[in-house]
Design an enzyme around this catalytic site. Structure first.
Site, short mmCIF file in Angstrom:
data_model
loop_
_atom_site.label_atom_id
_atom_site.label_comp_id
_atom_site.label_asym_id
_atom_site.label_seq_id
_atom_site.Cartn_x
_atom_site.Cartn_y
_atom_site.Cartn_z
CG HIS A 1 38.46 46.93 44.37
ND1 HIS A 1 37.45 47.03 43.44
CD2 HIS A 1 37.96 47.38 45.53
CE1 HIS A 1 36.37 47.54 44.04
NE2 HIS A 1 36.66 47.75 45.29
CG HIS B 1 37.47 52.75 47.13
ND1 HIS B 1 38.42 52.29 46.25
CD2 HIS B 1 36.72 51.68 47.48
CE1 HIS B 1 38.25 50.99 46.06
NE2 HIS B 1 37.23 50.60 46.80
#
Lengths: 333, 333
Positions: free
Chosen positions: B219, B57
């Site tokens: 995700h 991320h």
């Protein structure tokens, strides 16, 4: 083609409009002809810096408009030079009487259009000087250039020359700084995937699933060679080696190491490349004194990166560290 | 799978190592167990902020370590929570005696591991409080959560609570600020393409060429629905509408508008989304007082974006504007 766009023909208009809305404290957008100005332009007594080029390389150039960097940016259509009718009013708008420097990436279209614009602005009484950025060691001539292409080093020219202008250097001095940055920076890139120009609608070239292009240009134009996919360390070696050879940087010298993302590569991967490049430089006794990692000169959503190395001296380091306040680079303010 | 990596198993190790080399002025990297500290931690008398989560991320979270934001970041494997044996030493290392706040995105694994770590650190005499970030309005429960997921709003919690800690607020006050940010921010995202986790080697889900996923998680976990590809304005409407409804922001209020790239989308497209979102807010009489546009909470090379809206008051704006010096956010210093 899946893109967050409306009409392929309005991509640049809408994107620049959004940019202006997001950064109204920094820039004023002129819609037609299209250019982006520092809100406080012209800055009295200051040499002004104007850059521009095809769109699709964001944040280059509008993302670098602001204190300590550019006074104006002139965005063309995607991967297409801006026209003189954009460059001329941008140039006259930022001139305080101290003169204007055009920072031009070495592509035939850009060179011609900035040249024409410079002549016209001169005729209107603006002192215009031009620095050509040609830092790409991959190819000597290319699809769109006579001579080397201008790529990642452009950001470093804009930052360092911008700081020289901000501290009050005169036109010839700022020009000399910009040219000296260009002489001391070299770059080379790699593509893992192609990108799709919105109005074309299809990828600009094909790369097989196990293939990468070494020495790619920022418009997807061919590089040195296509090779089978390698690991990050191997690719880094292939990019950095020609850069260091061409720059002839020696043990004991200090450099700025710039790992630039092409737009579609995760930041985590850029740091894996940075790690290897820093190790190589360290092994050669070269000090990485400053670093820059991220998406700064992109090719839409292309996956890949470029590595630039700038030889630093005390003046460059001081000018690099000087305050800057733009959408894409900001510190000290 | 083409990625700028070496061994899929060493992606996080090498990436974090490269991050440490590039930003040695800001962070110290502890390799095993892995965590990233502010170089000057612990800062005497200051409440410390620790965040972390799965890697992939970036720049979240290590990119937000530094003055005015996080004291430590704890990176897990890609899309996998960090473990207590990483979180505990990071927590004790940054504690100056003023206590530590864990900023935890609401995913089951993260919640459990941070909870365990908090108990262990408490047993070692560290006062630990936790704020759960759950700003994603897309789904109430999800593949990896009970309750809403924590997404883009995390950056805003870290920045604003970080500024509160830096100005000297005590533990309960910083916690209250962090919780208040979380209560006043909502987000929703879209994916145009999937991403590939390096050790998995294949895309985490499939999207047809004409399909997008509205309400996607960071995700790649499913969102609200898959729909046929739409234009940017239509997609922006679909994201912003539920955000504004849930936040119940009214005409006359001020907001921070955050358009976040998922990693593989060009910046030019994020500004097209920003343009539309700003127009909608403007039409509703809501003032966009601050803005943030770029890749801050990504999903590797996923194409897409999220929109976050934070209701601002004078304190939030002041804390947002306060100096920050991290790899990914920097101003005033």
């Amino acid at each position: 083609m899946k893109k967050l766009i409306n009409d392929p023909q309005s991509v640049v208009d809408e994107s620049v409009e959004g940019f202006g809305l997001a950064h109204a404290d920094l820039v004023t957008v002129h819609a037609d002809p299209k250019y982006v100005l520092r809100t406080d332009a012209p800055v009295a007594g200051k040499v002004a810096l104007v850059s521009g080029g095809g769109s699709g390389h964001e944040p280059l150039h509008a993302g670098f408009v602001g204190l300590g960097m550019l006074d104006a940016a002139v965005p063309g259509a995607v991967f297409t030079s801006p026209t003189p009718d954009q460059i001329i009013p941008a140039t006259t708008a930022v001139d305080s009487g101290a003169g204007v420097i055009h920072i031009v990436k070495n592509y035939t279209g850009d060179v011609l259009n900035f040249e024409t614009a410079a002549e016209m602005a001169q005729a209107e009484g603006v002192h215009v000087r031009t620095v050509l950025v040609n830092d790409d060691v991959a190819v000597e001539d290319s699809l769109y250039t006579a001579g080397r292409r201008g790529v990642g080093g452009t950001v470093l020219v804009e930052k360092i020359a911008g700081a020289a202008a901000e501290r009050g250097d005169d036109l010839e001095t700022v020009l000399a700084v910009a040219e000296r940055v260009n002489r001391n920076v070299r770059s080379m890139g790699v593509a893992l995937s192609a990108c799709t120009v919105p109005h074309a609608g299809a990828p600009s070239f094909d790369l097989a699933d196990d293939e990468i292009e070494i020495g790619i240009g920022i418009h997807g134009e061919p590089g040195r060679h296509r090779i089978a996919m390698e690991n990050a360390d191997g690719i880094t070696d292939r990019l950095l080696q020609p850069v260091l050879e061409d720059l002839r940087v020696d043990s004991g010298e200090k450099v700025l190491l710039f790992v630039n993302g092409m737009g579609g590569t995760p930041q985590s991967e850029l740091y894996i490349v940075f790690r290897r490049a820093a190790q190589i430089l360290n092994d050669r006794g070269i000090t990485v004194q400053r670093s820059l990692v991220g998406n700064f000169v992109t090719s839409l959503e292309m996956q890949g990166c470029s590595i630039s190395v700038l030889r630093l001296d005390d003046e460059f380091t001081e000018l690099w560290d000087a305050p800057v306040h733009t959408a894409a680079l900001r510190w000290g303010i």
